[in-house]
Scaffold this active site. Structure first.
Site, mmCIF file in Angstrom:
data_model
loop_
_atom_site.group_PDB
_atom_site.id
_atom_site.type_symbol
_atom_site.label_atom_id
_atom_site.label_comp_id
_atom_site.label_asym_id
_atom_site.label_seq_id
_atom_site.Cartn_x
_atom_site.Cartn_y
_atom_site.Cartn_z
ATOM 1 N N PHE A 38 0.850 -1.190 0.000
ATOM 2 C CA PHE A 38 0.000 0.000 0.000
ATOM 3 C C PHE A 38 0.879 1.232 0.000
ATOM 4 O O PHE A 38 1.835 1.326 0.771
ATOM 5 C CB PHE A 38 -0.918 0.016 1.234
ATOM 6 C CG PHE A 38 -2.033 -0.981 1.109
ATOM 7 C CD1 PHE A 38 -1.781 -2.336 1.238
ATOM 8 C CD2 PHE A 38 -3.325 -0.560 0.825
ATOM 9 C CE1 PHE A 38 -2.797 -3.275 1.088
ATOM 10 C CE2 PHE A 38 -4.360 -1.487 0.680
ATOM 11 C CZ PHE A 38 -4.091 -2.830 0.815
ATOM 12 N N ALA A 39 0.523 2.169 -0.880
ATOM 13 C CA ALA A 39 1.283 3.415 -0.957
ATOM 14 C C ALA A 39 0.283 4.542 -1.182
ATOM 15 O O ALA A 39 -0.033 4.884 -2.325
ATOM 16 C CB ALA A 39 2.301 3.361 -2.082
ATOM 17 N N TYR A 44 3.441 8.226 0.722
ATOM 18 C CA TYR A 44 4.165 6.949 0.701
ATOM 19 C C TYR A 44 4.405 6.420 -0.714
ATOM 20 O O TYR A 44 5.099 5.422 -0.891
ATOM 21 C CB TYR A 44 3.446 5.908 1.570
ATOM 22 C CG TYR A 44 3.815 6.001 3.042
ATOM 23 C CD1 TYR A 44 3.627 7.186 3.748
ATOM 24 C CD2 TYR A 44 4.356 4.916 3.711
ATOM 25 C CE1 TYR A 44 3.969 7.283 5.091
ATOM 26 C CE2 TYR A 44 4.703 5.005 5.061
ATOM 27 C CZ TYR A 44 4.510 6.184 5.735
ATOM 28 O OH TYR A 44 4.863 6.271 7.074
ATOM 29 N N ASP A 81 4.818 -3.958 4.138
ATOM 30 C CA ASP A 81 4.923 -2.499 4.173
ATOM 31 C C ASP A 81 5.675 -2.013 2.938
ATOM 32 O O ASP A 81 6.511 -2.746 2.395
ATOM 33 C CB ASP A 81 5.736 -2.065 5.407
ATOM 34 C CG ASP A 81 4.855 -1.764 6.610
ATOM 35 O OD1 ASP A 81 3.680 -2.159 6.602
ATOM 36 O OD2 ASP A 81 5.367 -1.119 7.559
ATOM 37 N N ASP A 116 7.511 0.997 2.976
ATOM 38 C CA ASP A 116 8.678 1.829 3.337
ATOM 39 C C ASP A 116 9.874 0.918 3.622
ATOM 40 O O ASP A 116 10.479 0.970 4.695
ATOM 41 C CB ASP A 116 8.352 2.717 4.544
ATOM 42 C CG ASP A 116 7.846 1.938 5.735
ATOM 43 O OD1 ASP A 116 7.395 0.794 5.553
ATOM 44 O OD2 ASP A 116 7.911 2.471 6.870
ATOM 45 N N HIS A 171 8.719 -10.092 14.843
ATOM 46 C CA HIS A 171 9.002 -8.656 14.900
ATOM 47 C C HIS A 171 10.449 -8.448 15.380
ATOM 48 O O HIS A 171 10.840 -8.999 16.411
ATOM 49 C CB HIS A 171 8.026 -7.997 15.872
ATOM 50 C CG HIS A 171 8.011 -6.511 15.778
ATOM 51 N ND1 HIS A 171 9.085 -5.741 16.181
ATOM 52 C CD2 HIS A 171 7.076 -5.646 15.332
ATOM 53 C CE1 HIS A 171 8.793 -4.468 15.979
ATOM 54 N NE2 HIS A 171 7.581 -4.389 15.469
ATOM 55 N N GLU A 200 -1.537 -4.505 13.596
ATOM 56 C CA GLU A 200 -0.578 -5.484 14.128
ATOM 57 C C GLU A 200 -1.142 -6.229 15.342
ATOM 58 O O GLU A 200 -0.892 -7.426 15.515
ATOM 59 C CB GLU A 200 0.727 -4.776 14.498
ATOM 60 C CG GLU A 200 1.837 -5.720 14.908
ATOM 61 C CD GLU A 200 3.178 -4.989 15.031
ATOM 62 O OE1 GLU A 200 3.922 -4.960 14.049
ATOM 63 O OE2 GLU A 200 3.451 -4.441 16.119
ATOM 64 N N ASP A 254 15.249 -3.755 10.847
ATOM 65 C CA ASP A 254 15.397 -2.312 10.910
ATOM 66 C C ASP A 254 16.739 -2.088 11.600
ATOM 67 O O ASP A 254 16.966 -2.618 12.699
ATOM 68 C CB ASP A 254 14.247 -1.738 11.758
ATOM 69 C CG ASP A 254 14.236 -0.221 11.728
ATOM 70 O OD1 ASP A 254 15.332 0.390 11.689
ATOM 71 O OD2 ASP A 254 13.140 0.360 11.752
HETATM 72 C C1 5GW Z 1 1.529 5.843 8.217
HETATM 73 C C2 5GW Z 1 1.754 6.519 9.416
HETATM 74 C C3 5GW Z 1 1.578 7.887 9.515
HETATM 75 C C4 5GW Z 1 1.175 8.598 8.398
HETATM 76 C C5 5GW Z 1 0.960 7.901 7.200
HETATM 77 C C6 5GW Z 1 1.130 6.537 7.099
HETATM 78 C C7 5GW Z 1 0.912 5.845 5.829
HETATM 79 C C8 5GW Z 1 1.100 4.459 5.745
HETATM 80 C C9 5GW Z 1 0.554 6.536 4.627
HETATM 81 O O1 5GW Z 1 0.341 7.770 4.577
HETATM 82 N N1 5GW Z 1 0.397 5.834 3.471
HETATM 83 C C10 5GW Z 1 0.598 4.480 3.426
HETATM 84 O O2 5GW Z 1 0.479 3.897 2.336
HETATM 85 N N2 5GW Z 1 0.907 3.798 4.555
HETATM 86 C C11 5GW Z 1 1.037 2.337 4.469
HETATM 87 O O3 5GW Z 1 0.941 1.749 5.747
HETATM 88 C C12 5GW Z 1 2.410 1.950 3.894
HETATM 89 O O4 5GW Z 1 2.281 0.754 3.171
HETATM 90 C C13 5GW Z 1 3.203 1.725 5.159
HETATM 91 O O5 5GW Z 1 4.336 0.918 4.927
HETATM 92 C C14 5GW Z 1 2.156 1.081 6.050
HETATM 93 C C15 5GW Z 1 2.442 1.133 7.551
HETATM 94 O O6 5GW Z 1 2.829 2.431 7.943
HETATM 95 P P1 5GW Z 1 4.327 2.734 8.413
HETATM 96 O O7 5GW Z 1 5.240 1.985 7.526
HETATM 97 O O8 5GW Z 1 4.530 4.206 8.466
HETATM 98 O O9 5GW Z 1 4.360 2.113 9.863
HETATM 99 P P2 5GW Z 1 5.700 1.650 10.642
HETATM 100 O O10 5GW Z 1 5.171 1.047 11.898
HETATM 101 O O11 5GW Z 1 6.405 0.625 9.785
HETATM 102 O O12 5GW Z 1 6.556 2.872 10.843
HETATM 103 MN MN MN Z 2 6.765 0.451 7.777
#
Ligand code: 5GW
Ligand code: MN
Length: 322
Positions: A89-90, A94, A179, A181, A201, A271, A294
């Site tokens: 998802f993007a 993202y 994910d 990112d 994790h 999660e 990470d």
């Molecule tokens: C997530 C957190 C704060 C603001 C925006 C997002 C966000 C996540 C976004 O704006 N758009 C999006 O596509 N995502 C999706 O959710 C991505 O696939 C992302 O990898 C996933 C999880 O969010 P992350 O990666 O920020 O969470 P952490 O726990 O890996 O940092």
């Molecule tokens: Mn992530």
């Protein structure tokens, strides 16, 4: 009389000869068997691990470097002509992660197998055209924009559930849900495929279960009591057959909706619900943190490979501005 004695000696010699012959044949057979099995056994055991858990108490393999043989596994999965889907998802900002994610996946993810990338986005025109290897495809799917980031993350379950029935079931055999990112920085192949797959994790590895960040509110559908729980799975990497992924995402989405109706949300969002599901529906294969690392967690000795790495992001810039 002398003829009789000569005959006796001849028979004696023959018996000895027979024993020698039988022994020789047996030795040759032993060597041929050793030759046949030698390369496989030695190769498969070359790096057997004794420093980490490689089998769960319910006998699901925990995949670490040195516990499997890719040559054998690739042959098995090629024989079945397996098709693998990977969902990512993007939304919003993202989308900037997509290019690197796919470029590195082309280099390391399921090389030599049939792969379809399913990119879910609210900004279809931001997804670049990317050159893919033979047998690999990119499908871009439009999704709504959710304002709260928790919803962005949690709604993935609903969208994967929906698309499982609509597309995945007709197009791929296994699904890997990750994910965006992230980048691939080492091989990830068919060793990760199984009916239901969870990933340990990286931050919760070797933490006692009462300290795991499961949801502890008994009102929540994601509730796990302090005296329960085994592994803590990451929300950023799970997989399985389409049927299993349908069941998983269906549970998680319904549980989230039930909690929302009660005005509660689990501590770690999707999660937490994933951990609840996998605790009571045990995965058939578990991926070690090699599959979701990470560098903030350092470089421990047990980590021989870093296959899928979190991209360092500027949280403020990527999340809070448009
Ligand atoms: C997530 C957190 C704060 C603001 C925006 C997002 C966000 C996540 C976004 O704006 N758009 C999006 O596509 N995502 C999706 O959710 C991505 O696939 C992302 O990898 C996933 C999880 O969010 P992350 O990666 O920020 O969470 P952490 O726990 O890996 O940092
Ligand atoms: Mn992530």
């Amino acid at each position: 009389m002398s003829i009789n004695r000569a005959e006796k000696i001849c028979w004696k010699k023959c018996w000895i000869l027979n024993y020698v012959l039988a022994f020789l044949l047996f030795t040759i057979w032993c060597f041929s068997m050793m030759w046949r099995w030698h390369p496989v056994v030695v190769y498969a055991c070359k790096e057997q691990r004794s420093d980490v858990l490689i089998l769960s108490p319910w006998l699901a393999p925990i995949v670490w470097n040195g516990t499997y043989n890719s040559v054998i596994l690739n042959a098995q999965f090629h024989q079945r002509n397996v098709r693998v889907g990977i969902t990512v998802f993007a939304t919003k900002k993202y989308t900037i992660f997509v290019q690197n994610f796919i470029d590195t996946a082309e280099k390391y993810f399921m090389v030599g197998h049939k792969v379809t990338y399913y990119v879910f986005t609210d900004r279809v025109s931001d997804i670049p055209a990317i050159d893919l290897r033979e047998g690999r495809h990119l499908v871009v799917l439009q999704v709504p924009t959710y304002q709260r980031w928790q919803d962005v993350s949690m709604r993935r379950m609903e969208m994967i559930r929906h698309t499982s029935q609509e597309r995945f079931i007709n197009e791929v055999d296994y699904l890997v849900c990750v994910d965006v990112d992230m980048i691939f920085s080492d091989e990830i192949g068919v060793e990760i495929l199984s009916n239901l797959v969870g990933t340990l994790h990286p931050g919760m590895f070797s933490v006692p279960r009462e300290s795991c960040t499961y949801e502890r509110n008994p009102q929540s559908e994601a509730y796990i009591p302090t005296d329960d729980g085994d592994f803590y799975y990451a929300g950023g990497f799970f997989g399985g057959t389409i049927e299993e992924i349908y069941k998983l995402t269906n549970f998680c989405h319904n549980a989230m909706m039930a909690d929302q109706a009660k005005n509660i949300e689990a501590i770690w969002h999707d999660e937490s619900y994933l951990n609840k599901y996998l605790l009571y529906h045990k995965p058939t294969k578990i991926l070690s943190p090699e599959y979701l690392w990470d560098d903030d967690f350092g470089r421990p000795d047990y980590l021989k490979r870093r296959r899928f790495l979190a991209v360092r992001k500027n949280h403020y810039q990527i999340r809070n501005r448009r």
